[in-house]
Motif scaffolding. Structure first.
Motif, PDB file in Angstrom:
ATOM      1  N   LEU A 265       0.792  -1.233   0.000  1.00  9.79           N
ATOM      2  CA  LEU A 265       0.000   0.000   0.000  1.00  9.79           C
ATOM      3  C   LEU A 265       0.831   1.294   0.000  1.00  9.79           C
ATOM      4  N   PRO A 266       1.852   1.432   0.870  1.00  8.99           N
ATOM      5  CA  PRO A 266       2.617   2.692   0.852  1.00  8.99           C
ATOM      6  C   PRO A 266       3.284   2.957  -0.496  1.00  8.99           C
ATOM      7  N   PHE A 267       3.810   1.911  -1.124  1.00  8.84           N
ATOM      8  CA  PHE A 267       4.456   2.066  -2.428  1.00  8.84           C
ATOM      9  C   PHE A 267       3.420   2.414  -3.495  1.00  8.84           C
ATOM     10  N   ARG A 268       2.244   1.795  -3.385  1.00  5.43           N
ATOM     11  CA  ARG A 268       1.188   2.070  -4.349  1.00  5.43           C
ATOM     12  C   ARG A 268       0.770   3.525  -4.304  1.00  5.43           C
ATOM     13  N   GLU A 269       0.602   4.060  -3.091  1.00  2.00           N
ATOM     14  CA  GLU A 269       0.164   5.443  -2.950  1.00  2.00           C
ATOM     15  C   GLU A 269       1.179   6.404  -3.573  1.00  2.00           C
ATOM     16  N   LEU A 270       2.468   6.113  -3.372  1.00  2.46           N
ATOM     17  CA  LEU A 270       3.514   6.991  -3.902  1.00  2.46           C
ATOM     18  C   LEU A 270       3.524   6.979  -5.422  1.00  2.46           C
ATOM     19  N   PHE A 271       3.567   5.779  -6.011  1.00  2.28           N
ATOM     20  CA  PHE A 271       3.709   5.687  -7.461  1.00  2.28           C
ATOM     21  C   PHE A 271       2.407   6.026  -8.193  1.00  2.28           C
ATOM     22  N   THR A 272       1.270   5.798  -7.554  1.00  3.26           N
ATOM     23  CA  THR A 272       0.007   6.197  -8.185  1.00  3.26           C
ATOM     24  C   THR A 272      -0.060   7.708  -8.321  1.00  3.26           C
ATOM     25  N   SER A 273       0.516   8.413  -7.363  1.00  4.10           N
ATOM     26  CA  SER A 273       0.535   9.878  -7.445  1.00  4.10           C
ATOM     27  C   SER A 273       1.319  10.341  -8.678  1.00  4.10           C
ATOM     28  N   PHE A 274       2.374   9.610  -9.033  1.00  3.37           N
ATOM     29  CA  PHE A 274       3.129   9.937 -10.250  1.00  3.37           C
ATOM     30  C   PHE A 274       2.242   9.826 -11.485  1.00  3.37           C
ATOM     31  N   PHE A 275       1.353   8.826 -11.472  1.00  2.00           N
ATOM     32  CA  PHE A 275       0.469   8.657 -12.626  1.00  2.00           C
ATOM     33  C   PHE A 275      -0.425   9.872 -12.820  1.00  2.00           C
ATOM     34  N   PHE A 276      -1.071  10.309 -11.760  1.00  2.00           N
ATOM     35  CA  PHE A 276      -1.994  11.435 -11.878  1.00  2.00           C
ATOM     36  C   PHE A 276      -1.251  12.723 -12.239  1.00  2.00           C
ATOM     37  N   VAL A 277      -0.047  12.887 -11.724  1.00  2.00           N
ATOM     38  CA  VAL A 277       0.758  14.060 -12.083  1.00  2.00           C
ATOM     39  C   VAL A 277       1.115  14.018 -13.566  1.00  2.00           C
ATOM     40  N   SER A 278       1.494  12.827 -14.063  1.00  2.00           N
ATOM     41  CA  SER A 278       1.876  12.692 -15.473  1.00  2.00           C
ATOM     42  C   SER A 278       0.710  13.023 -16.398  1.00  2.00           C
ATOM     43  N   VAL A 279      -0.507  12.694 -15.977  1.00  2.00           N
ATOM     44  CA  VAL A 279      -1.700  13.035 -16.775  1.00  2.00           C
ATOM     45  C   VAL A 279      -1.877  14.550 -16.822  1.00  2.00           C
ATOM     46  N   GLY A 280      -1.736  15.201 -15.674  1.00  2.00           N
ATOM     47  CA  GLY A 280      -1.876  16.655 -15.626  1.00  2.00           C
ATOM     48  C   GLY A 280      -0.850  17.377 -16.471  1.00  2.00           C
ATOM     49  N   MET A 281       0.348  16.802 -16.602  1.00  2.00           N
ATOM     50  CA  MET A 281       1.426  17.437 -17.373  1.00  2.00           C
ATOM     51  C   MET A 281       1.125  17.469 -18.871  1.00  2.00           C
ATOM     52  N   LEU A 282       0.157  16.681 -19.319  1.00  2.00           N
ATOM     53  CA  LEU A 282      -0.165  16.623 -20.748  1.00  2.00           C
ATOM     54  C   LEU A 282      -1.071  17.766 -21.202  1.00  2.00           C
ATOM     55  N   LEU A 283      -1.726  18.433 -20.261  1.00  2.00           N
ATOM     56  CA  LEU A 283      -2.712  19.456 -20.612  1.00  2.00           C
ATOM     57  C   LEU A 283      -2.039  20.738 -21.101  1.00  2.00           C
ATOM     58  N   ASP A 284      -2.380  21.156 -22.317  1.00  2.00           N
ATOM     59  CA  ASP A 284      -1.890  22.406 -22.902  1.00  2.00           C
ATOM     60  C   ASP A 284      -2.802  23.533 -22.407  1.00  2.00           C
ATOM     61  N   LEU A 285      -2.322  24.293 -21.443  1.00  2.00           N
ATOM     62  CA  LEU A 285      -3.157  25.313 -20.801  1.00  2.00           C
ATOM     63  C   LEU A 285      -3.609  26.395 -21.768  1.00  2.00           C
ATOM     64  N   SER A 286      -2.725  26.832 -22.662  1.00  2.00           N
ATOM     65  CA  SER A 286      -3.091  27.904 -23.594  1.00  2.00           C
ATOM     66  C   SER A 286      -4.210  27.445 -24.536  1.00  2.00           C
ATOM     67  N   PHE A 287      -4.115  26.209 -25.025  1.00  2.00           N
ATOM     68  CA  PHE A 287      -5.168  25.660 -25.884  1.00  2.00           C
ATOM     69  C   PHE A 287      -6.459  25.506 -25.096  1.00  2.00           C
ATOM     70  N   PHE A 288      -6.341  25.023 -23.872  1.00  2.00           N
ATOM     71  CA  PHE A 288      -7.513  24.804 -23.032  1.00  2.00           C
ATOM     72  C   PHE A 288      -8.254  26.113 -22.762  1.00  2.00           C
ATOM     73  N   LEU A 289      -7.527  27.150 -22.369  1.00  2.00           N
ATOM     74  CA  LEU A 289      -8.151  28.434 -22.051  1.00  2.00           C
ATOM     75  C   LEU A 289      -8.755  29.078 -23.285  1.00  2.00           C
ATOM     76  N   ASP A 290      -8.127  28.865 -24.439  1.00  2.00           N
ATOM     77  CA  ASP A 290      -8.618  29.449 -25.682  1.00  2.00           C
ATOM     78  C   ASP A 290      -9.902  28.771 -26.160  1.00  2.00           C
ATOM     79  N   LYS A 291     -10.019  27.461 -25.894  1.00  2.00           N
ATOM     80  CA  LYS A 291     -11.153  26.685 -26.405  1.00  2.00           C
ATOM     81  C   LYS A 291     -12.082  26.206 -25.287  1.00  2.00           C
ATOM     82  N   ILE A 292     -12.042  26.839 -24.143  1.00  2.00           N
ATOM     83  CA  ILE A 292     -12.742  26.316 -22.970  1.00  2.00           C
ATOM     84  C   ILE A 292     -14.256  26.132 -23.157  1.00  2.00           C
ATOM     85  N   PRO A 293     -14.981  27.023 -23.850  1.00  2.00           N
ATOM     86  CA  PRO A 293     -16.423  26.780 -24.027  1.00  2.00           C
ATOM     87  C   PRO A 293     -16.696  25.476 -24.802  1.00  2.00           C
TER      88      PRO A 293
END
Length: 517
Positions: A265-293
């Motif tokens: 469990l402790p190892f899972r919690e640590l490495f799972t957090s890397f997964f969610f961070v890696s997903v967030g790193m893919l988001l292009d903020l400028s494109f997102f804000l420009d096309k948000i509607p």
């Protein structure tokens, strides 16, 4: 000596700690914090970390450990009990979603092969986020939790054929037929090895390791089994995550699964957090804000279409409305395996750069909304059922023929048993031995059919619904026992029972002391 990745990990962990701490104070899910961390520190945010590929490697370990723990908490017998949901429910959910999405995309002016591929992408949900959220809420073993798990397992399996078919729909001349046949043969071999290992090899191995009283050796062997089986399934063409799940199932058949889970469990919690961070790193903020509607409109459409289709898939398996709705709401998002498939689509020119950014934006937003939707899914389902009743619409998607007729039974001063698991079945035996009249309410259609054929007074239905309680003559009963594992459903059933009768003697099964409050 300077290690570049160490700096990126330090930034990642530091920002995660701060953001998650703030969100915890606001009583928001930690998953949101990890996704926000990725957006903030990623190449499209403050550019504090550009090690996207390295973080993705670490995130794969997190997904492996997550599925490994899920597997250990189940058993091969439990998995076999949801095989219909895996193959029928999973096939319907993926198939109908792919067809509907593909048709919509085609009428927007895109080619048929692009439309089919986009249908593949949108049919997949997030194994990591859904199972992590359900596990945190202790809902994995609830009916909707098992259904969500079953459909996600099917998606993990179907992703491989999708990747094999992609070159074919792109017009590439590859022998897909032989590849799929080879994959089927390899899958059969994996299943056979799994069953043999679970029954004869791993229990003896874990027993021998446990006898040494070495925590280090136990930890080492547990990790070795997890990664070895995940690597093996990956080599034969299946996913790492599916292999890790199989590894967990194998260990679950031994009496040492609880200890293995506690050290992972402790190892899972640590490495799972890397997964969610890696997903967030893919988001292009400028494109997102420009096309948000446009993006938010697409998110709404994805939510409605996928929730409805997943609900329909589960409804065909004759589950009650509440379970159907909760399952559908859990699977509305677009998942991480779609990211892997999208890379293949880009390689074969089935996905343009702009479409890919729309896809990534919608996927990540839907992932961020998932914990909130699951948290409020109970309220949404109850409101839907309430509105259906007021409109005169039957609040159950289950066919009437599946509700056993018990009108011919003399139900007076009887016992009502809600749930026919181990505790419920033992209670029926005690009632029979003591000559106590009783009736059972159960939501597993196959169990109801089998036990009814044996003469057991049992009906198929959801005890959270008033008409089911009325069907078992609750007002004439002497006592009721709630023997299910769904804590949320238990509270609803208690409320409904007390609405009908304040004097009925009520016994409730719980797993934890805190659930008694």
């Amino acid at each position: 000596m300077h290690i570049p990745l160490l700096q990126d990990i330090l930034i990642l962990l530091g920002f995660s700690a701060i953001i998650v701490f703030v969100l915890q104070k606001l009583k928001l899910p930690s998953i949101i914090g990890f996704l926000l961390t990725g957006i903030v520190i990623g190449p499209y945010g403050l550019s504090l970390s550009n090690a996207v590929e390295e973080v993705e490697v670490l995130s794969e370990i997190g997904v492996i450990l997550l599925l490994f723990v899920i597997g250990m908490e189940l058993s091969i017998k439990q998995l076999a009990s949801i095989k219909k949901t895996i193959f029928i429910g999973g096939f319907l959910q993926v198939g109908i979603t792919a067809i509907v999405t593909g048709i919509i995309y085609y009428f927007l002016g895109y080619s048929w092969n692009e439309s089919v591929f986009v249908g593949f992408l949108f049919s997949l949900s997030s194994t990591a986020i859904v199972l992590k959220t359900l596990q945190d809420r202790k809902e994995i073993l609830t009916p909707h939790g098992r259904n969500a798990l079953a459909i996600l397992i099917f998606q993990d399996i179907i992703i491989v054929p999708m990747m094999l078919i992609t070159p074919l729909i792109a017009g590439e001349s590859t022998n897909v037929g032989m590849s799929i046949l080879s994959l089927v043969i390899k899958s059969v071999i994996v299943i056979v090895i799994t069953l043999i290992s679970a029954r004869y090899i791993v229990p003896k191995l874990m027993h021998a390791v446990a006898k040494t009283n070495s925590k280090e050796l136990f930890l080492l062997v547990t990790f070795t089994l997890c990664f070895a089986i995940a690597f093996f399934t990956s080599e034969v063409g299946l996913s790492l995550a599916l292999g890790a799940f199989i590894a967990g199932l194998i260990i679950s058949e031994s009496e040492y699964s609880h200890q293995a889970t506690s050290i992972i469990l402790p190892f899972r919690e640590l490495f799972t957090s890397f997964f969610f961070v890696s997903v967030g790193m893919l988001l292009d903020l400028s494109f997102f804000l420009d096309k948000i509607p446009t993006i938010m409109l697409l998110v709404l459409l994805v939510f409605l279409i996928k929730s409805i289709i997943a609900s329909i898939a589960v409804a065909t398996l004759q589950y009650p409305t509440r379970t159907v709705l909760l399952t559908g709401l859990s699977l509305f998002q677009i998942g991480e395996f779609a990211f892997i498939l999208s890379k293949v689509g880009i390689e074969y020119n089935l996905l343009s750069a702009e479409t890919n950014q729309y896809f990534l934006s919608v996927s990540i937003v839907s992932m961020m909304l998932t914990p909130f939707v699951i948290i409020f899914s109970e309220r949404i389902a109850n409101n839907f059922i309430g509105i259906s009743k007021k409109m005169g619409v039957a609040p159950t998607l289950v066919l009437d023929k599946n509700i056993s007729k018990i009108g011919d039974l003399n139900l007076e001063n009887h016992l009502i048993i809600i749930g026919y698991g181990i505790n419920g079945s033992n209670l029926t035996k005690a009632a029979v031995a003591s000559n106590i009249p009783f009736v059972v309410i159960e939501m597993n259609a196959e169990t109801v059919r089998q036990e009814k054929s044996k003469g057991l007074p049992i009906i198929f239905g959801d005890a959270t619904q008033d008409h089911i309680l009325e069907a078992v003559h609750l007002s004439d009963a002497r006592a009721a026992v709630i023997a299910i594992s769904d804590n949320i459903a238990t509270k609803t059933i208690i409320k409904n029972i007390r609405h009908h009768s304040e004097s009925l003697y009520l016994v409730v099964r719980t797993r934890y002391v805190k659930e008694t409050s």
